[in-house]
Design a protein around this motif. Structure first.
Motif, PDB file in Angstrom:
ATOM      1  N   SER A 232      30.148  52.596  64.238  1.00  0.00           N
ATOM      2  CA  SER A 232      31.274  51.681  64.049  1.00  0.00           C
ATOM      3  C   SER A 232      30.935  50.316  64.646  1.00  0.00           C
ATOM      4  CB  SER A 232      32.526  52.254  64.710  1.00  0.00           C
ATOM      5  OG  SER A 232      32.314  52.393  66.096  1.00  0.00           O
TER       6      SER A 232
ATOM      7  N   GLU B  75      30.027  60.173  60.101  1.00  0.00           N
ATOM      8  CA  GLU B  75      30.305  58.860  59.496  1.00  0.00           C
ATOM      9  C   GLU B  75      30.635  57.765  60.510  1.00  0.00           C
ATOM     10  OE1 GLU B  75      32.205  59.947  55.144  1.00  0.00           O
ATOM     11  OE2 GLU B  75      33.499  59.129  56.699  1.00  0.00           O
ATOM     12  N   LYS B  76      31.318  58.132  61.568  1.00  0.00           N
ATOM     13  CA  LYS B  76      31.808  57.114  62.505  1.00  0.00           C
ATOM     14  C   LYS B  76      30.844  56.868  63.671  1.00  0.00           C
ATOM     15  CE  LYS B  76      35.514  56.395  60.173  1.00  0.00           C
ATOM     16  NZ  LYS B  76      35.691  55.120  59.461  1.00  0.00           N
TER      17      LYS B  76
ATOM     18  N   SER C 221      37.676  59.416  66.030  1.00  0.00           N
ATOM     19  CA  SER C 221      36.239  59.661  65.824  1.00  0.00           C
ATOM     20  C   SER C 221      35.404  58.472  66.300  1.00  0.00           C
ATOM     21  CB  SER C 221      35.942  59.894  64.348  1.00  0.00           C
ATOM     22  OG  SER C 221      36.766  60.894  63.859  1.00  0.00           O
TER      23      SER C 221
ATOM     24  N   ASP D  28      40.283  59.272  62.067  1.00  0.00           N
ATOM     25  CA  ASP D  28      39.077  58.436  61.979  1.00  0.00           C
ATOM     26  C   ASP D  28      38.971  57.498  63.170  1.00  0.00           C
ATOM     27  OD1 ASP D  28      41.324  57.115  61.028  1.00  0.00           O
ATOM     28  OD2 ASP D  28      40.156  55.768  59.768  1.00  0.00           O
TER      29      ASP D  28
ATOM     30  N   LEU E 288      33.567  63.193  59.676  1.00  0.00           N
ATOM     31  CA  LEU E 288      33.981  62.029  60.472  1.00  0.00           C
ATOM     32  C   LEU E 288      33.058  61.817  61.669  1.00  0.00           C
ATOM     33  CD1 LEU E 288      37.873  62.312  60.523  1.00  0.00           C
ATOM     34  CD2 LEU E 288      36.541  60.368  59.689  1.00  0.00           C
TER      35      LEU E 288
END
Lengths: 79, 471
Positions: free
Chosen positions: B29, B25-26, B53, B50, B22
């Protein structure tokens, strides 16, 4: 042997209008009182002590007109 | 009875691979995703992993400021100007653990080991009560001497001590994880919150900094508060020691703990603590993970957004200036007049003796001076203990999330306990500052109609000598 707690809960549920009042039946742990059961919703009003012994304290919100009746039931139950 | 030597069969709810993933991936954003998280938090809804995150990976000045602003408004909405005050009481520093960061570790042969006797506790509590304290957290090392019977006996002793109008009305505990059976014994003494800090949710780091002793068992500690819940202690506190590993990882570790408790028991922790590593006698500090002041503020603000109704505790490890800056971002409890030296309150030494302490403290102000400065900044200090004495604990505490709760209970209780302090313990200067704040609060605080009708009378009763009035 202690009586089952649902006996008093059932009795008090018949007395208390759960939309207008709240009863909090608590057990003492030193200075901490822990909820055994609650009837009704918080009215966000000052709590009144309805009953107290060395083991239990029962608080109520907006119960002035039914306080004596509730106390009588609790005393009877704890006999 | 389960002990720390036994294997814990439950699978760990901490999943490092999910957290690490996470955090990668985040990183990118969109502004829409970020704003959606902010809006969710404003509604008072607990955030998912998430979503947290996304906040942790928001590095731009604009986003950080947006997080800070939202944290301030969440704090104001849920807690108003109130900040709860308490004092830590170190009961004993004998310890079988060997935590690399702690002054009490077993390998520290030059640490002066001491356990308070019941007479010592009497002296310490009298000194604390004479300062005006009403709430304590009692801290114990991990040692066979500090078993459940001992902890329960010391709690009962504290409650028995009364000095003038002084009394300790709530005792919280920070001690080693117990078995269910031992938690029951401690619960029966009438404790408030039981705190167990995991220190690090990163298993490899945890193993590295806890090389031996009971605390080396990651899962025994991780499931400690599950056992407390099973013993009927529904009021628990979690925490991480920031500076042992990556701070963003640890925030997600705390969140996994919150989510686990909610899923398992229907109620999350009452409080979260986030101490930063400070110097201790013989401590090993990894510079790579040292948390800077601005990062600490981000931790507090992000937690305030993530768990809007959970108490956040900032301790006197931090200096007065940092504490002032962090307060408005979401802190709901602080310790004050803190002495962490064993027998520190009754001896009232002016200088810290690090050989008798777990770590160094940054905020050495007295309770009176902390109160004065807080009130000058517009905060209402509270010694309220009403909830746990009226059965408003655990799941029943969830009423707290309704706006009526704060206006009916928390704000007036803070005002009443502040009035008690001003009457009994405040210096002339602090009393003057407090009276001015009191008048202002009575005019401006959002109070329900029935409180408005009775609060002035209750304040008058306190001024006339009655004590321990609450809603």
């Amino acid at each position: 042997m202690e009586k089952e707690i649902y006996i008093i809960k059932d009795k008090l549920e018949k007395i208390v209008d759960s939309k207008k009042s709240k009863i909090n039946f608590t057990k003492k742990y030193g200075r901490r009182n822990e909820t055994v059961f609650v009837i009704g919703e918080s009215q966000y009003m000052e709590s009144t002590k309805i009953y107290e012994d060395d083991k239990y304290v029962v608080f109520g919100e907006n119960i002035e007109d039914i306080k004596d009746e509730i106390k009588k039931e609790i005393v009877e139950y704890l006999k | 009875m389960l002990t720390w030597k036994d294997e814990i069969k439950e699978e760990s709810f901490i999943t490092p691979e999910v957290i690490e993933k996470l955090l990668v991936e985040k990183k990118n954003s969109t502004d829409e995703e970020f704003e959606a998280v902010i809006e969710k938090s404003k509604k008072g809804i607990r955030l998912e992993l998430d979503e947290v995150s996304i906040l942790l990976n928001s590095e731009s000045k604009e986003r950080i400021n947006r997080i800070f602003e939202t944290a301030k408004s969440n704090k104001e909405r849920v807690y108003g100007h109130r900040v709860v005050l308490f004092a830590p009481l170190y009961v004993g520093n004998k310890c079988v653990n060997n935590c690399t960061y702690c002054g009490f570790k077993v390998d520290n042969v030059d640490t002066v080991r001491k356990t308070l006797s019941m007479d010592d506790i009497q002296d310490e509590i009298e000194a604390l009560e004479e300062e005006g304290h009403k709430r304590l957290i009692m801290v114990y090392g991990t040692h066979p001497d500090y078993n459940a019977d001992f902890i329960a006996a010391t709690v009962r002793k504290v409650y028995s001590v009364k000095t003038g109008n002084g009394e300790i009305r709530r005792v919280n505990i920070n001690a080693a994880p117990q078995s269910v059976e031992d938690f029951v014994k401690i619960k029966d003494a009438g404790i408030g919150t039981y705190q167990i800090f995991q220190e690090s949710y990163h298993p490899e780091t945890y193993a590295r900094v806890h090389p031996s002793g009971e605390k080396s068992k990651f899962k025994w500690r991780l499931f400690g508060l599950d056992r407390a819940m099973r013993a009927g202690i529904d009021d628990i506190g979690i925490g991480a020691l920031f500076g042992l590993y990556d701070w963003k990882y640890e925030v997600l570790g705390l969140m996994q703990h919150v989510i686990h408790l909610e899923a398992e028991f229907g109620v999350g922790p009452h409080t979260i603590s986030f101490p930063r590593l400070t110097a201790a006698n013989g401590a090993v500090v990894d510079e790579k993970y040292v948390v800077k002041d601005n990062e600490l503020k981000r931790i507090i603000a992000i937690l305030r957004l993530a768990v809007p109704y959970t108490g956040l505790i900032l301790t006197a490890r931090e200096n007065a200036e940092v504490r002032k800056e962090c307060m408005e971002l979401g802190v709901s409890q602080i310790d004050a007049g803190t002495k962490i030296e064993i027998k520190g309150y009754s001896k009232a030494k002016e200088k810290q003796n690090i050989k008798k302490e777990q770590f160094t403290i940054g905020d050495t102000r007295t309770l009176d001076s902390t109160m004065k400065e807080m009130m000058l900044d517009g905060f209402v200090p509270s010694f309220c203990t009403a909830c746990y004495r009226l059965g408003r604990t655990g799941e029943h505490f969830m009423e707290f999330s309704k706006p009526g709760f704060i206006h009916q209970f928390c704000t007036p209780n803070a005002i009443l306990t502040m009035t008690e302090y001003l009457e009994d313990y405040a210096s002339d200067e602090t009393k003057k500052v407090g009276q001015e704040l009191l008048e202002k609060e009575l005019k401006t605080a959002k109070l329900s109609d029935n409180v408005k009708a009775t609060l002035a009378d209750k304040i008058k009763r306190v001024k006339n000598g009655e004590r321990d009035l609450y809603y």
